[in-house]
Design a protein around this motif. Structure first.
Motif, PDB file in Angstrom:
ATOM      1  N   TYR A 108      34.456 104.873  38.456  1.00 59.81           N
ATOM      2  CA  TYR A 108      35.490 103.946  37.987  1.00 59.81           C
ATOM      3  C   TYR A 108      35.596 104.097  36.470  1.00 59.81           C
ATOM      4  O   TYR A 108      34.754 103.581  35.727  1.00 59.81           O
ATOM      5  CB  TYR A 108      35.142 102.505  38.365  1.00 59.81           C
ATOM      6  CG  TYR A 108      34.999 102.292  39.860  1.00 59.81           C
ATOM      7  CD1 TYR A 108      36.120 102.151  40.673  1.00 59.81           C
ATOM      8  CD2 TYR A 108      33.736 102.263  40.452  1.00 59.81           C
ATOM      9  CE1 TYR A 108      35.983 101.980  42.040  1.00 59.81           C
ATOM     10  CE2 TYR A 108      33.594 102.088  41.825  1.00 59.81           C
ATOM     11  CZ  TYR A 108      34.723 101.956  42.604  1.00 59.81           C
ATOM     12  OH  TYR A 108      34.584 101.789  43.957  1.00 59.81           O
ATOM     13  N   ILE A 154      41.405 102.830  35.988  1.00 60.32           N
ATOM     14  CA  ILE A 154      41.433 101.696  36.920  1.00 60.32           C
ATOM     15  C   ILE A 154      42.655 100.807  36.680  1.00 60.32           C
ATOM     16  O   ILE A 154      43.258 100.838  35.597  1.00 60.32           O
ATOM     17  CB  ILE A 154      40.151 100.835  36.829  1.00 60.32           C
ATOM     18  CG1 ILE A 154      39.972 100.286  35.401  1.00 60.32           C
ATOM     19  CG2 ILE A 154      38.947 101.619  37.291  1.00 60.32           C
ATOM     20  CD1 ILE A 154      39.006  99.145  35.323  1.00 60.32           C
ATOM     21  N   ALA A 176      39.957  95.074  36.024  1.00 58.82           N
ATOM     22  CA  ALA A 176      38.554  94.732  36.249  1.00 58.82           C
ATOM     23  C   ALA A 176      38.288  93.387  35.593  1.00 58.82           C
ATOM     24  O   ALA A 176      38.749  93.127  34.483  1.00 58.82           O
ATOM     25  CB  ALA A 176      37.640  95.795  35.657  1.00 58.82           C
ATOM     26  N   ILE A 225      34.380  92.483  39.621  1.00 56.54           N
ATOM     27  CA  ILE A 225      35.444  93.013  40.483  1.00 56.54           C
ATOM     28  C   ILE A 225      36.156  94.167  39.789  1.00 56.54           C
ATOM     29  O   ILE A 225      36.550  94.042  38.622  1.00 56.54           O
ATOM     30  CB  ILE A 225      36.486  91.918  40.822  1.00 56.54           C
ATOM     31  CG1 ILE A 225      35.799  90.635  41.313  1.00 56.54           C
ATOM     32  CG2 ILE A 225      37.508  92.434  41.832  1.00 56.54           C
ATOM     33  CD1 ILE A 225      35.129  90.721  42.639  1.00 56.54           C
ATOM     34  N   ILE A 226      36.329  95.264  40.528  1.00 59.17           N
ATOM     35  CA  ILE A 226      37.072  96.407  39.988  1.00 59.17           C
ATOM     36  C   ILE A 226      38.140  96.813  41.000  1.00 59.17           C
ATOM     37  O   ILE A 226      37.830  97.040  42.170  1.00 59.17           O
ATOM     38  CB  ILE A 226      36.147  97.623  39.724  1.00 59.17           C
ATOM     39  CG1 ILE A 226      35.007  97.242  38.779  1.00 59.17           C
ATOM     40  CG2 ILE A 226      36.957  98.791  39.135  1.00 59.17           C
ATOM     41  CD1 ILE A 226      33.928  98.311  38.666  1.00 59.17           C
ATOM     42  N   TYR A 227      39.372  96.887  40.544  1.00 57.25           N
ATOM     43  CA  TYR A 227      40.482  97.409  41.349  1.00 57.25           C
ATOM     44  C   TYR A 227      40.811  98.813  40.845  1.00 57.25           C
ATOM     45  O   TYR A 227      41.430  98.934  39.790  1.00 57.25           O
ATOM     46  CB  TYR A 227      41.719  96.523  41.204  1.00 57.25           C
ATOM     47  CG  TYR A 227      41.720  95.269  42.034  1.00 57.25           C
ATOM     48  CD1 TYR A 227      42.392  95.240  43.258  1.00 57.25           C
ATOM     49  CD2 TYR A 227      41.072  94.123  41.609  1.00 57.25           C
ATOM     50  CE1 TYR A 227      42.401  94.081  44.029  1.00 57.25           C
ATOM     51  CE2 TYR A 227      41.072  92.963  42.375  1.00 57.25           C
ATOM     52  CZ  TYR A 227      41.739  92.955  43.574  1.00 57.25           C
ATOM     53  OH  TYR A 227      41.744  91.805  44.333  1.00 57.25           O
ATOM     54  N   LYS A 277      46.035  99.477  43.649  1.00 55.92           N
ATOM     55  CA  LYS A 277      46.539  98.221  44.220  1.00 55.92           C
ATOM     56  C   LYS A 277      45.968  97.924  45.604  1.00 55.92           C
ATOM     57  O   LYS A 277      45.922  96.786  46.051  1.00 55.92           O
ATOM     58  CB  LYS A 277      48.068  98.285  44.334  1.00 55.92           C
ATOM     59  CG  LYS A 277      48.767  97.996  43.028  1.00 55.92           C
ATOM     60  CD  LYS A 277      50.269  98.018  43.236  1.00 55.92           C
ATOM     61  CE  LYS A 277      50.989  97.800  41.916  1.00 55.92           C
ATOM     62  NZ  LYS A 277      52.439  97.944  42.061  1.00 55.92           N
ATOM     63  N   SER A 287      42.858  98.854  46.994  1.00 53.38           N
ATOM     64  CA  SER A 287      41.426  98.683  47.248  1.00 53.38           C
ATOM     65  C   SER A 287      40.734  98.000  46.076  1.00 53.38           C
ATOM     66  O   SER A 287      41.262  97.980  44.962  1.00 53.38           O
ATOM     67  CB  SER A 287      40.776 100.052  47.491  1.00 53.38           C
ATOM     68  OG  SER A 287      40.978 100.879  46.373  1.00 53.38           O
ATOM     69  N   TYR A 288      39.569  97.461  46.346  1.00 55.34           N
ATOM     70  CA  TYR A 288      38.770  96.866  45.274  1.00 55.34           C
ATOM     71  C   TYR A 288      37.297  96.890  45.671  1.00 55.34           C
ATOM     72  O   TYR A 288      36.971  97.073  46.845  1.00 55.34           O
ATOM     73  CB  TYR A 288      39.217  95.422  44.983  1.00 55.34           C
ATOM     74  CG  TYR A 288      38.667  94.396  45.941  1.00 55.34           C
ATOM     75  CD1 TYR A 288      39.263  94.178  47.174  1.00 55.34           C
ATOM     76  CD2 TYR A 288      37.532  93.651  45.614  1.00 55.34           C
ATOM     77  CE1 TYR A 288      38.758  93.248  48.049  1.00 55.34           C
ATOM     78  CE2 TYR A 288      37.019  92.715  46.491  1.00 55.34           C
ATOM     79  CZ  TYR A 288      37.635  92.513  47.707  1.00 55.34           C
ATOM     80  OH  TYR A 288      37.128  91.595  48.577  1.00 55.34           O
TER      81      TYR A 288
END
Lengths: 161, 61
Positions: A96, A101, A104, A115-117, A120, A122-123
């Motif tokens: 990541y 990304i 986050a 939390i990291i996306y 759009k 998945s996370y």
């Protein structure tokens, strides 16, 4: 130290076991991540809570996924490697990079998680604590200083809001 | 007293049957998933290096 304070001091960390596991985490991480030594490490985990309804029996079940989480301050990259509580092996790393990304942030509710996306769709929610006593579910490692350092990196360098 | 005992027995039976039912359904679902997941690529798994313990003993993690 009095008798009562000894009785009620609670569970203590076995530092020998914790240090051995920290070394195992390092060995696994360095095996699957090129230039793994450039990353600092903590242990984290994901929680997958799902509801089930099997007729007259219904409720919820939680799946725990253990993770070795590495971060590189210079390249602003977090690498997540799935593993198992006894650290007998690990899966493929996921990268990541701050530049790649979507967003986050640190979540406080319902659980304290990072939390990291990556996009759009998945996370990943990374939970981390100083030490977790349950060896069957989590990697036994004491990481108070490392977690503080990771939190500082995440909040000051990696988070997008 | 007998009634309380009977209620406890009924609760115990419901608990045991419910647990059995849960595990049966879970096992069936797992088998069905395995059939459909067979063709997909399994995740690559790396084991801890064998020389890890030697390195650790020498102080070389």
């Amino acid at each position: 130290m009095g008798i009562f304070s000894r009785l009620f001091k609670g569970p203590q960390v076995d530092m020998e076991k914790s240090n051995a596991n920290a070394k195992k985490m390092r060995a696994l991480f360095d095996k699957v991540v090129p230039d793994g030594k450039d990353y600092k490490l903590i242990f984290g985990y994901t929680e997958d809570v799902s509801r089930f309804n099997y007729g007259f029996v219904h409720g919820s079940k939680t799946k725990i996924g253990n993770l070795i989480v590495g971060w590189n301050d210079a390249s602003m990259t977090i690498v997540v490697v799935p593993t198992v509580p006894d650290l007998s092996g690990c899966g493929e790393p996921t990268y990541y990079r701050r530049t790649d990304i979507l967003k986050a942030y640190r979540n406080k509710y319902p659980t304290d998680a990072f939390i990291i996306y990556p996009d759009k769709r998945s996370y990943i929610g990374i939970n981390a604590y100083d030490w977790l006593d349950d060896e069957k579910l989590y990697v036994y490692v004491s990481q108070e200083a490392e977690l503080a350092e990771f939190t500082s990196f995440f909040m000051n360098r990696f988070a997008t809001k | 007293m007998k009634e309380i005992g009977a209620v406890l027995v009924v609760l115990a039976v419901v608990f045991i049957v419910g647990n059995c039912w849960f595990h049966i359904v879970e096992a069936v679902l797992r088998r069905i998933k395995r059939i459909f997941m067979r063709d997909s690529d399994g995740q690559v798994w790396h084991t801890l290096p064998k020389d890890w313990e030697d390195g650790d003993k020498k102080g070389e993690p």
